[in-house]
Design an enzyme around this catalytic site. Structure first.
Site, PDB file in Angstrom:
ATOM      1  N   ASP A   1      36.670 -11.535  13.638  1.00 26.03           N
ATOM      2  CA  ASP A   1      37.397 -11.007  12.480  1.00 26.03           C
ATOM      3  C   ASP A   1      38.759 -10.511  12.961  1.00 26.03           C
ATOM      4  OD1 ASP A   1      38.192  -9.854  10.066  1.00 26.03           O
ATOM      5  OD2 ASP A   1      37.083  -8.004  10.438  1.00 26.03           O
TER       6      ASP A   1
ATOM      7  N   ASP B   1      41.890  -8.547  11.355  1.00 26.49           N
ATOM      8  CA  ASP B   1      42.282  -7.758  10.193  1.00 26.49           C
ATOM      9  C   ASP B   1      43.765  -7.388  10.325  1.00 26.49           C
ATOM     10  OD1 ASP B   1      42.738  -5.738   8.271  1.00 26.49           O
ATOM     11  OD2 ASP B   1      40.648  -5.090   8.366  1.00 26.49           O
TER      12      ASP B   1
ATOM     13  N   ASP C   1      38.544  -7.829  16.051  1.00 30.30           N
ATOM     14  CA  ASP C   1      37.832  -6.584  15.781  1.00 30.30           C
ATOM     15  C   ASP C   1      36.559  -6.582  16.637  1.00 30.30           C
ATOM     16  OD1 ASP C   1      36.577  -4.368  14.781  1.00 30.30           O
ATOM     17  OD2 ASP C   1      36.856  -4.879  12.677  1.00 30.30           O
TER      18      ASP C   1
END
Length: 354
Positions: free
Chosen positions: A98, A100, A260
């Site tokens: 991920d 972000d 992440d």
């Protein structure tokens, strides 16, 4: 959010799911599913420990319950609908990444896209991964789902090692001459900066050295170019070697990928369902091809609702851009295209109707 607005939002999401399919992950019947329903707003109440046997059951659930958010597990279980995690019987999990935009040093979805492309290419070249999927999260970032068999049984510790590798955690200027792919990338970046400074005659400005040292450095570089590109800076003048430590940090920042860590390390992660709608933006959680992601514009290409005019009450001054149109709205009554109205409602910046 009032009852009328909730009903409108539920209607719009229901219309979407009645017309559009969603991604159906492999090992479908072994996945846990979780949903957040419209009725739970403003609370974020997740209904989980759900299992489906096939796509038809999932589609029926989406149309009947019209979730605001839809998730499925990266993990495969013997009993995915068991209430207690210990009773599920973990069998493996996809490797999930991920990125972000809100966690990046420079931020922004454009930077997040650059990061996810860099990660995709790195996973392909350094790990030999062949089966992976790129996804726009529908919100502030991008995901990669890795499905290659050899990664499915990895535990959290092994997955954290992969995070360390792509994030360049623990790299040191003193270890530049180590024979590794990542150190080779860093030393190549550093040598390129040095070579560009020579070509542009900027050595005295960039490295703060005297002209005589700069002229000497040009000769040294020409004779030792291959060594320098491999990370062997021993032939460089001492003052230049000192400056190269700063260049090292710049190259590390330019090459590392800001994933992440908890998402990748989690072997029981719930991840957004590609093809579903993101309940805080109304944007589609969009699967992407590596070749097509460069041209992908989230606030244009992930918008799914139409242009029909809708009456809303905007709760506070707001500015945003969707489908190429910029909106600057004051608090009060407005007629907006459906896609803009639903977006603001999901962002909790507007209510339906006058």
């Amino acid at each position: 959010m009032d009852t009328i607005t909730k009903s409108y939002l539920k209607q719009k999401f229901s219309e979407y799911y009645s017309r559009n399919g969603v991604y159906t992950p492999g090992r479908f019947e072994t996945r846990e599913w979780a949903f957040v329903n419209v009725d739970s707003i403003p609370e974020f109440i997740m209904h989980r420990h759900i299992a489906f046997q096939n796509e038809i059951e999932l589609r029926g659930y989406l149309m009947k319950n019209t979730p605001l958010h839809a998730y499925f597990s990266s993990a495969y279980y013997e009993k995915p609908d068991a209430e207690k995690m210990d009773d599920k019987g973990w069998k493996g999990a996809d490797l999930i990444f991920d990125i972000d935009a809100d966690h990046l040093p420079r931020g922004g979805l454009e930077e997040a896209k650059k990061q996810i492309v860099r990660l995709y290419d790195l996973l392909e070249s350094d790990f030999g991964i062949e089966d992976m999927m790129l996804v726009f999260s529908g919100g502030r970032g991008y995901h990669i789902h890795v499905h290659d068999e050899e990664f499915l049984a990895l535990g959290s510790a092994e997955r954290r090692e992969i995070v360390d590798y792509v994030s360049l955690n623990g790299v040191s200027y003193d270890n530049l001459m180590l024979q590794s792919t990542q150190y080779s990338r860093i030393s190549g970046c550093m040598a390129k900066i040095l070579e560009n400074a020579i070509k542009r005659d900027l050595l005295t400005e960039i490295f703060r050295i005297k002209k005589k040292t700069a002229d000497n450095l040009k000769d040294i570089f020409a004779r030792n170019r291959e060594k320098i590109y491999s990370g062997d800076f021993r032939t460089l003048p001492r003052t230049v070697r000192k400056s190269m430590e700063i260049v090292f940090e710049k190259c590390v920042d330019a090459i590392r990928v800001h994933v992440d860590p908890p998402v990748t390390a989690d072997v029981k992660r719930l991840i957004r369902l590609p093809g579903s709608l993101h309940g805080k933006t109304s944007l589609r959680v969009t699967p992407l091809d590596r070749d097509g992601i460069e041209e992908f514009e989230p606030f244009r290409d992930a918008v799914v609702f139409g242009d029909e005019q809708v009456r809303v009450r905007v709760l506070s001054n707001v500015k945003f851009k969707l489908k190429g149109e910029e909106f600057r709205l004051r608090a009060g009554k407005h007629e907006l295209p459906e896609y803009a109205a639903v977006f603001l409602i999901c962002r909790n910046r507007a209510l339906y109707g006058w």
